[in-house]
Design a protein around this motif. Structure first.
Motif, PDB file in Angstrom:
ATOM      1  N   LEU A 132       0.915  -1.283   0.169  1.00 55.16           N
ATOM      2  CA  LEU A 132       0.067   0.042  -0.055  1.00 55.16           C
ATOM      3  C   LEU A 132       0.907   1.303  -0.040  1.00 55.16           C
ATOM      4  CD1 LEU A 132      -2.754   1.229   0.212  1.00 55.16           C
ATOM      5  CD2 LEU A 132      -2.471   1.110   2.541  1.00 55.16           C
ATOM      6  N   GLU A 133       2.085   1.147   0.909  1.00 53.55           N
ATOM      7  CA  GLU A 133       2.875   2.486   1.012  1.00 53.55           C
ATOM      8  C   GLU A 133       3.374   2.547  -0.636  1.00 53.55           C
ATOM      9  OE1 GLU A 133       6.481   4.340   3.688  1.00 53.55           O
ATOM     10  OE2 GLU A 133       5.916   2.152   3.655  1.00 53.55           O
ATOM     11  N   LYS A 134       3.676   1.660  -1.246  1.00 61.00           N
ATOM     12  CA  LYS A 134       4.525   1.653  -2.539  1.00 61.00           C
ATOM     13  C   LYS A 134       3.398   2.129  -3.523  1.00 61.00           C
ATOM     14  CE  LYS A 134       7.645  -1.877  -2.027  1.00 61.00           C
ATOM     15  NZ  LYS A 134       8.161  -3.437  -2.668  1.00 61.00           N
ATOM     16  N   LEU A 135       2.244   1.910  -3.534  1.00 59.88           N
ATOM     17  CA  LEU A 135       1.241   2.190  -4.484  1.00 59.88           C
ATOM     18  C   LEU A 135       0.719   3.594  -4.123  1.00 59.88           C
ATOM     19  CD1 LEU A 135      -0.909  -1.179  -4.847  1.00 59.88           C
ATOM     20  CD2 LEU A 135       0.722  -0.171  -6.506  1.00 59.88           C
ATOM     21  N   THR A 136       0.673   4.081  -2.707  1.00 60.50           N
ATOM     22  CA  THR A 136       0.062   5.360  -2.638  1.00 60.50           C
ATOM     23  C   THR A 136       1.268   6.137  -1.704  1.00 60.50           C
ATOM     24  OG1 THR A 136      -0.621   4.365  -0.301  1.00 60.50           O
ATOM     25  CG2 THR A 136      -2.189   4.493  -2.152  1.00 60.50           C
ATOM     26  N   SER A 137       1.150   6.326  -0.775  1.00 62.59           N
ATOM     27  CA  SER A 137       2.137   6.991   0.060  1.00 62.59           C
ATOM     28  C   SER A 137       2.354   6.501   1.513  1.00 62.59           C
ATOM     29  CB  SER A 137       1.691   8.509  -0.034  1.00 62.59           C
ATOM     30  OG  SER A 137       0.691   8.558   0.655  1.00 62.59           O
ATOM     31  N   THR A 138       3.404   6.967   2.310  1.00 62.63           N
ATOM     32  CA  THR A 138       3.520   6.745   3.560  1.00 62.63           C
ATOM     33  C   THR A 138       2.300   7.235   4.301  1.00 62.63           C
ATOM     34  OG1 THR A 138       5.906   6.652   3.480  1.00 62.63           O
ATOM     35  CG2 THR A 138       5.150   6.847   5.725  1.00 62.63           C
ATOM     36  N   LYS A 139       1.709   8.451   4.060  1.00 65.03           N
ATOM     37  CA  LYS A 139       0.681   8.911   4.731  1.00 65.03           C
ATOM     38  C   LYS A 139      -0.460   8.351   4.713  1.00 65.03           C
ATOM     39  CE  LYS A 139      -1.914  13.228   5.121  1.00 65.03           C
ATOM     40  NZ  LYS A 139      -2.161  14.616   4.502  1.00 65.03           N
ATOM     41  N   VAL A 140      -0.786   7.775   3.524  1.00 66.45           N
ATOM     42  CA  VAL A 140      -2.280   7.034   3.245  1.00 66.45           C
ATOM     43  C   VAL A 140      -2.086   5.506   3.941  1.00 66.45           C
ATOM     44  CG1 VAL A 140      -3.243   5.615   1.393  1.00 66.45           C
ATOM     45  CG2 VAL A 140      -2.478   7.991   1.020  1.00 66.45           C
ATOM     46  N   MET A 141      -0.821   4.915   3.855  1.00 68.14           N
ATOM     47  CA  MET A 141      -0.633   3.598   4.532  1.00 68.14           C
ATOM     48  C   MET A 141      -0.946   3.757   6.077  1.00 68.14           C
ATOM     49  SD  MET A 141       1.818   1.901   6.570  1.00 68.14           S
ATOM     50  CE  MET A 141       3.713   2.545   6.192  1.00 68.14           C
ATOM     51  N   THR A 142      -0.098   4.972   6.752  1.00 69.02           N
ATOM     52  CA  THR A 142      -0.070   5.272   8.128  1.00 69.02           C
ATOM     53  C   THR A 142      -1.658   5.516   8.615  1.00 69.02           C
ATOM     54  OG1 THR A 142       1.910   6.066   8.166  1.00 69.02           O
ATOM     55  CG2 THR A 142       0.383   6.701   9.884  1.00 69.02           C
ATOM     56  N   ASN A 143      -2.398   6.308   7.666  1.00 63.43           N
ATOM     57  CA  ASN A 143      -4.057   6.515   7.921  1.00 63.43           C
ATOM     58  C   ASN A 143      -4.815   5.120   8.102  1.00 63.43           C
ATOM     59  OD1 ASN A 143      -3.430   9.166   8.375  1.00 63.43           O
ATOM     60  ND2 ASN A 143      -4.139   9.667   6.037  1.00 63.43           N
ATOM     61  N   GLU A 144      -4.585   4.322   7.081  1.00 63.04           N
ATOM     62  CA  GLU A 144      -5.094   3.108   7.103  1.00 63.04           C
ATOM     63  C   GLU A 144      -4.901   2.296   8.109  1.00 63.04           C
ATOM     64  OE1 GLU A 144      -5.152  -0.979   4.413  1.00 63.04           O
ATOM     65  OE2 GLU A 144      -5.796   0.877   3.447  1.00 63.04           O
ATOM     66  N   LEU A 145      -3.759   2.256   8.728  1.00 62.93           N
ATOM     67  CA  LEU A 145      -3.313   1.624  10.095  1.00 62.93           C
ATOM     68  C   LEU A 145      -3.956   2.097  11.245  1.00 62.93           C
ATOM     69  CD1 LEU A 145       0.762   1.132   9.706  1.00 62.93           C
ATOM     70  CD2 LEU A 145      -1.039  -0.804   9.673  1.00 62.93           C
ATOM     71  N   ARG A 146      -3.835   3.335  11.236  1.00 64.75           N
ATOM     72  CA  ARG A 146      -4.756   4.411  12.459  1.00 64.75           C
ATOM     73  C   ARG A 146      -6.190   3.763  12.472  1.00 64.75           C
ATOM     74  NH1 ARG A 146      -1.983   9.915  11.825  1.00 64.75           N
ATOM     75  NH2 ARG A 146       0.023   9.658  12.851  1.00 64.75           N
ATOM     76  N   THR A 147      -6.765   3.900  11.119  1.00 72.74           N
ATOM     77  CA  THR A 147      -8.234   3.196  11.148  1.00 72.74           C
ATOM     78  C   THR A 147      -8.468   1.759  11.548  1.00 72.74           C
ATOM     79  OG1 THR A 147      -8.464   4.829   9.125  1.00 72.74           O
ATOM     80  CG2 THR A 147     -10.152   3.006   9.493  1.00 72.74           C
ATOM     81  N   LYS A 148      -7.720   1.078  11.225  1.00 74.49           N
ATOM     82  CA  LYS A 148      -7.567  -0.560  11.714  1.00 74.49           C
ATOM     83  C   LYS A 148      -7.517  -0.359  13.209  1.00 74.49           C
ATOM     84  CE  LYS A 148      -5.796  -2.447   7.359  1.00 74.49           C
ATOM     85  NZ  LYS A 148      -4.498  -3.110   6.932  1.00 74.49           N
ATOM     86  N   SER A 149      -6.480   0.199  13.773  1.00 74.75           N
ATOM     87  CA  SER A 149      -6.099   0.172  15.285  1.00 74.75           C
ATOM     88  C   SER A 149      -7.555   0.696  15.937  1.00 74.75           C
ATOM     89  CB  SER A 149      -5.175   1.045  15.368  1.00 74.75           C
ATOM     90  OG  SER A 149      -4.037   0.401  14.934  1.00 74.75           O
ATOM     91  N   SER A 150      -8.080   1.816  15.278  1.00 77.36           N
ATOM     92  CA  SER A 150      -9.260   2.590  16.055  1.00 77.36           C
ATOM     93  C   SER A 150     -10.486   1.212  16.076  1.00 77.36           C
ATOM     94  CB  SER A 150      -9.754   3.689  15.282  1.00 77.36           C
ATOM     95  OG  SER A 150     -11.025   4.074  15.803  1.00 77.36           O
ATOM     96  N   THR A 151     -10.497   0.547  14.784  1.00 75.24           N
ATOM     97  CA  THR A 151     -11.614  -0.370  14.820  1.00 75.24           C
ATOM     98  C   THR A 151     -11.338  -1.561  15.761  1.00 75.24           C
ATOM     99  OG1 THR A 151     -11.892   0.374  12.357  1.00 75.24           O
ATOM    100  CG2 THR A 151     -12.696  -1.758  12.990  1.00 75.24           C
ATOM    101  N   ARG A 152     -10.132  -2.124  15.716  1.00 69.37           N
ATOM    102  CA  ARG A 152      -9.838  -3.030  16.515  1.00 69.37           C
ATOM    103  C   ARG A 152     -10.502  -2.613  18.298  1.00 69.37           C
ATOM    104  NH1 ARG A 152      -5.214  -4.034  13.339  1.00 69.37           N
ATOM    105  NH2 ARG A 152      -4.012  -3.080  14.600  1.00 69.37           N
ATOM    106  N   ALA A 153      -9.997  -1.631  18.516  1.00 69.92           N
ATOM    107  CA  ALA A 153     -10.122  -1.071  19.865  1.00 69.92           C
ATOM    108  C   ALA A 153     -11.340  -1.096  20.262  1.00 69.92           C
ATOM    109  CB  ALA A 153      -9.656   0.294  20.120  1.00 69.92           C
ATOM    110  N   LYS A 154     -12.340  -0.428  19.207  1.00 71.36           N
ATOM    111  CA  LYS A 154     -13.861  -0.435  19.385  1.00 71.36           C
ATOM    112  C   LYS A 154     -14.560  -1.924  19.511  1.00 71.36           C
ATOM    113  CE  LYS A 154     -14.649   3.989  16.873  1.00 71.36           C
ATOM    114  NZ  LYS A 154     -15.203   4.664  15.777  1.00 71.36           N
ATOM    115  N   GLU A 155     -13.947  -2.675  18.788  1.00 71.47           N
ATOM    116  CA  GLU A 155     -14.474  -4.385  18.812  1.00 71.47           C
ATOM    117  C   GLU A 155     -14.191  -4.678  19.935  1.00 71.47           C
ATOM    118  OE1 GLU A 155     -12.550  -5.942  15.249  1.00 71.47           O
ATOM    119  OE2 GLU A 155     -13.847  -5.191  14.047  1.00 71.47           O
TER     120      GLU A 155
END
Length: 306
Positions: free
Chosen positions: A271-294
């Motif tokens: 994902l980082e190669k196809l987009t950017s480090t920022k996009v990859m980091t944002n997706e990781l944060r979203t996943k972490s937030s989702t896991r925390a809520k679950e």
């Protein structure tokens, strides 16, 4: 171990034959646009993009792909990420993707919805609009028989329209949606981003990007003789950037890729190669937030039980 490579006009195939298994990777040249997405994410750098030589007076042809049978280890990452479905990994002859089976890589979400109740019986606009010939419109009688001569039918109320789309090969350009006169089709783009043309850098009279773009109307030639982008249809594949003779004339930035859920370091790198480090980091944060809520939700339910 035996390594094989075979290339024809329409196909490139490599194989690795082991004692107990046989791996193969096949490239369908009739579907490949030379966009280079597979090359960008290949962890073994087994895929190479080659520009096609251009003769004076000829249109630019799409780049070609070469795959090294010595470097490829048949992980399968290139298979699900191809927007045009041009690559297929097989194990013992069956379409099987190791990184999907191990849940370490996602699949692209190609969301295309068709409400055939809105379709006119004699309308084939979406079929004509598809630049990749992936749509087939047909009309059927109540018994399932396909009707080819609609005008000769007296009882047209019982006829139904069927719209078959080869979704596995669809890059979700939205041309069919925009050309449908009844608003019967809805398409969600798979790749999101932006494409910018720096016209000051463009060579005079150059149309290389326009020549190779697989989606008509994504790039168009204006009255001023310059190429412009219609991002409504652009699928952000990047083939235009590969053939562009000026490195800074085209800027492609992918900002989001719609895919099935996955928690994997391999996907994060891709994902980082196809987009950017920022996009990859944002997706990781979203996943972490989702896991925390679950996790909180599960704890709440557990406490309620006791």
């Amino acid at each position: 171990m035996k390594l094989l490579k075979n290339e024809t006009e329409n196909e490139l195939a490599i194989e690795m034959i082991l004692h107990a298994k046989r791996y193969s990777l096949t490239l369908d040249k009739t579907r490949c646009t030379g966009c280079g997405i597979c090359m960008e994410i290949c962890p073994r750098e087994a895929i190479e993009i080659k520009k096609t030589p251009k003769a004076d007076g000829e249109k630019t042809k799409p780049p070609t792909i070469d795959i090294s049978e010595e470097k490829c280890h048949y992980c399968g990452m290139c298979d699900p990420i191809c927007p045009f479905g041009a690559l297929k990994v097989r194990i013992d002859g069956e379409h099987m993707i190791p990184v999907i089976n191990s849940e370490s890589f996602p699949q692209l979400i190609r969301e295309i919805e068709v409400d055939t109740t809105k379709c006119d019986l004699d309308c084939v606009d979406c079929e004509k609009a598809c630049p990749l010939n992936l749509i087939k419109v047909s009309v059927h009688a109540p018994n399932g028989e396909e009707v080819t001569d609609i005008k000769s039918r007296s009882n047209k109320e019982n006829l139904t329209v069927s719209v078959d789309i080869e979704k596995n090969f669809c890059p979700c350009c939205r041309l069919c949606e925009m050309k449908c006169p009844e608003g019967a089709i809805h398409v969600e783009k798979t790749f999101h981003g932006n494409l910018r043309i720096n016209r000051e850098k463009c060579p005079e009279g150059c149309q290389d990007c326009l020549d190779v773009c697989p989606i008509p109307e994504a790039l168009y030639l204006s009255d001023d003789g310059k190429v412009y982008v219609n991002e409504l249809y652009c699928v952000y594949c990047g083939v235009c950037r590969i053939v562009c003779p000026e490195e800074e004339a085209l800027e492609l930035h992918r900002t989001y890729i719609r895919h099935t859920p996955v928690h994997s370091g391999a996907w994060n790198k891709a994902l980082e190669k196809l987009t950017s480090t920022k996009v990859m980091t944002n997706e990781l944060r979203t996943k972490s937030s989702t896991r925390a809520k679950e996790s909180i939700g599960k704890r709440f339910l557990w406490r309620r039980k006791f």
